[in-house]
Motif scaffolding. Sequence first.
Motif, mmCIF file in Angstrom:
data_model
loop_
_atom_site.group_PDB
_atom_site.id
_atom_site.type_symbol
_atom_site.label_atom_id
_atom_site.label_comp_id
_atom_site.label_asym_id
_atom_site.label_seq_id
_atom_site.Cartn_x
_atom_site.Cartn_y
_atom_site.Cartn_z
ATOM 1 N N ASP A 1 0.815 -1.216 0.000
ATOM 2 C CA ASP A 1 0.000 0.000 0.000
ATOM 3 C C ASP A 1 0.853 1.272 0.000
ATOM 4 O O ASP A 1 0.684 2.166 0.832
ATOM 5 C CB ASP A 1 -0.953 0.013 1.196
ATOM 6 C CG ASP A 1 -2.062 1.053 1.027
ATOM 7 O OD1 ASP A 1 -2.348 1.420 -0.126
ATOM 8 O OD2 ASP A 1 -2.627 1.494 2.047
ATOM 9 N N VAL A 2 1.790 1.350 -0.949
ATOM 10 C CA VAL A 2 2.657 2.520 -1.107
ATOM 11 C C VAL A 2 2.118 3.388 -2.245
ATOM 12 O O VAL A 2 1.915 2.895 -3.356
ATOM 13 C CB VAL A 2 4.111 2.108 -1.413
ATOM 14 C CG1 VAL A 2 5.001 3.344 -1.522
ATOM 15 C CG2 VAL A 2 4.635 1.147 -0.358
ATOM 16 N N VAL A 3 1.885 4.664 -1.995
ATOM 17 C CA VAL A 3 1.518 5.606 -3.040
ATOM 18 C C VAL A 3 2.788 6.008 -3.790
ATOM 19 O O VAL A 3 3.822 6.282 -3.158
ATOM 20 C CB VAL A 3 0.829 6.854 -2.455
ATOM 21 C CG1 VAL A 3 0.615 7.914 -3.535
ATOM 22 C CG2 VAL A 3 -0.498 6.468 -1.814
ATOM 23 N N LEU A 4 2.723 6.053 -5.112
ATOM 24 C CA LEU A 4 3.885 6.398 -5.932
ATOM 25 C C LEU A 4 3.649 7.730 -6.632
ATOM 26 O O LEU A 4 2.625 7.927 -7.292
ATOM 27 C CB LEU A 4 4.142 5.314 -6.984
ATOM 28 C CG LEU A 4 4.522 3.927 -6.459
ATOM 29 C CD1 LEU A 4 4.541 2.923 -7.601
ATOM 30 C CD2 LEU A 4 5.876 3.970 -5.768
ATOM 31 N N VAL A 5 4.600 8.643 -6.480
ATOM 32 C CA VAL A 5 4.578 9.888 -7.239
ATOM 33 C C VAL A 5 5.649 9.768 -8.314
ATOM 34 O O VAL A 5 6.846 9.703 -8.022
ATOM 35 C CB VAL A 5 4.852 11.108 -6.337
ATOM 36 C CG1 VAL A 5 4.936 12.377 -7.187
ATOM 37 C CG2 VAL A 5 3.768 11.241 -5.280
ATOM 38 N N GLU A 6 5.208 9.719 -9.566
ATOM 39 C CA GLU A 6 6.108 9.543 -10.705
ATOM 40 C C GLU A 6 6.462 10.911 -11.284
ATOM 41 O O GLU A 6 5.629 11.574 -11.897
ATOM 42 C CB GLU A 6 5.450 8.670 -11.775
ATOM 43 C CG GLU A 6 6.307 8.447 -12.998
ATOM 44 C CD GLU A 6 5.619 7.587 -14.058
ATOM 45 O OE1 GLU A 6 6.316 7.143 -14.988
ATOM 46 O OE2 GLU A 6 4.397 7.362 -13.941
ATOM 47 N N ASP A 7 7.690 11.337 -11.081
ATOM 48 C CA ASP A 7 8.177 12.613 -11.596
ATOM 49 C C ASP A 7 8.812 12.357 -12.956
ATOM 50 O O ASP A 7 9.970 11.973 -13.068
ATOM 51 C CB ASP A 7 9.191 13.217 -10.623
ATOM 52 C CG ASP A 7 9.705 14.576 -11.072
ATOM 53 O OD1 ASP A 7 9.228 15.088 -12.109
ATOM 54 O OD2 ASP A 7 10.601 15.123 -10.401
ATOM 55 N N ASP A 8 8.034 12.584 -14.014
ATOM 56 C CA ASP A 8 8.490 12.302 -15.388
ATOM 57 C C ASP A 8 8.939 13.611 -16.034
ATOM 58 O O ASP A 8 8.356 14.102 -16.981
ATOM 59 C CB ASP A 8 7.346 11.674 -16.177
ATOM 60 C CG ASP A 8 7.841 10.776 -17.299
ATOM 61 O OD1 ASP A 8 9.060 10.553 -17.399
ATOM 62 O OD2 ASP A 8 7.007 10.279 -18.072
ATOM 63 N N TYR A 9 10.012 14.167 -15.478
ATOM 64 C CA TYR A 9 10.384 15.556 -15.748
ATOM 65 C C TYR A 9 10.838 15.840 -17.182
ATOM 66 O O TYR A 9 10.792 16.981 -17.621
ATOM 67 C CB TYR A 9 11.480 15.999 -14.771
ATOM 68 C CG TYR A 9 12.727 15.130 -14.790
ATOM 69 C CD1 TYR A 9 13.783 15.430 -15.625
ATOM 70 C CD2 TYR A 9 12.825 14.011 -13.961
ATOM 71 C CE1 TYR A 9 14.929 14.639 -15.642
ATOM 72 C CE2 TYR A 9 13.955 13.214 -13.966
ATOM 73 C CZ TYR A 9 14.997 13.526 -14.818
ATOM 74 O OH TYR A 9 16.128 12.735 -14.844
#
Length: 502
Positions: free
Chosen positions: A295-303
């Motif tokens: 149950d880990v939320v992932l923030v994908e920084d696709d810069y």
Amino acid sequence: MALAHGNLAWAQLFGGLSRNGLALNVQIRRTIVAAIEAGNLPPEVRMPSSRQLSVLLGIARNTVVSAYEQLINEGFLVARQRSGIFVAAERAPPLAELCRLESAQGWSARFAVRPSEMQQITKPRDWINYPYPFVFGQFDPTLFPANDWRESVRAACSVAEINVWAGDLVDEDDQDLIEQLRLQVLPRRGILASADEIMITIGSQQALWLLVQLFVGPNSSVGIEDPGYPDIRNMVRMRTSRLEALPVDGSGLVPDAAFARCQIAFVTVGHQCPTTAIMPLSRRRTLLEVAGRHDVVLVEDDYDADLSFESGIEIPCLKSLDTDGRVVYVGSFSKVLAPGLRVGYVVAPRAVIAELRVLRRLMLRHPPSNNQRATAMFVALGHYRTHLRRTAAILAERAQLVDGLLTELMPGCRWRRDAGATSFWVEGPPAFDARDLAAAARQHGVLIEPGDIFFADPRAGIACFRLGFASIRTERIEDGLRRLATLMPATVTLPRRVRGEA
């Protein structure tokens, strides 16, 4: 400054005019307004005639006439028949007088946080004036699509368009830009999103800040790549002390036990920051599987997603592989167009976007809607895709040039640049200190970025540095790298790099 007497003082006042900058009449107006506001041009001072000033500055008389006429219309100057042009008598007190306030003492004791004490990425503000700027995240003015951008801005500034964007949108965004993201930008990355799953931000930096505010509390366990983006590490540290330094290998983030302990993790899988590693599809699937199990939320920084300029199989981004809605996607136009544009966006489930909109409203309501509409026009007119094609060929040429020169000039270093990345991650011998190299190189007009700042323990990255090539013109790369090589230690002990290894 005795501006009422003689040409010398007037020549000094207008000495900063540039033939290569803004339009000359604009520069003249700005100079006069600044002098009036600062009190250097007192009321009733007589200005040189348009003929005198044009001769003094070596410019067309009509340029001076145009500047004077606009300043008269705006009340800064007055024209008196048969007497000349004068500084207006009625004006506000000089700005310098209004700002002479006594500073309160003991400010530092009042601060709840001290961001200035955190390690920050630093680059010279005048980087563009250096002959060899191997800096990441800046732009090359010769690559900016100036004519296409002007057309987009003009289209966004018709009376009808102004009536659309000039009002207060409260917590909404320009619907045209949302639609262009849905139709032309996000599908390139395999993302299908509805309008209520997208929000515009002032660059990806604001997006990351808002997400930290929304998801991170004092007791939150947060995963940050190590090495990783220093600013996100600092943002999180201001909210919680429970940081997990997540290890990175040749395939990017390792979803290990530390990752499993996190409630949220900030990741760069497209090009790991700063090593440029592209996470393979198998690792991405594993990352999502482990995140789902724990149950880990992932923030994908696709810069820099749209700058994947080299041919090959494109790997789907995490968001496009997400089946249970736990990935929040962050993107930006900054690396593709120009960082000063400051247009980014978040793609997330509706409930997340709804909260982010309220949070953003408390900060600044919404990003400037004129910039949003101009960006939408740029994409809708096909300029965005054309710009990507034009830029791709040039960046690919630069990448190949740098790669060959590093092989020749720095055989004792190891380096890495995965396909599509606009920088090289370079590691010197064990005793090598990239901070010393950066300081010496700067004295020779060469800018590089020391790598220690990217590590939770800066000592782990002393021998590393980042070498960007998107902001330096192609014809300057070889001379810049040869200058840099002369400053490297004479004795190197590491073997040549193995391609694909960090």
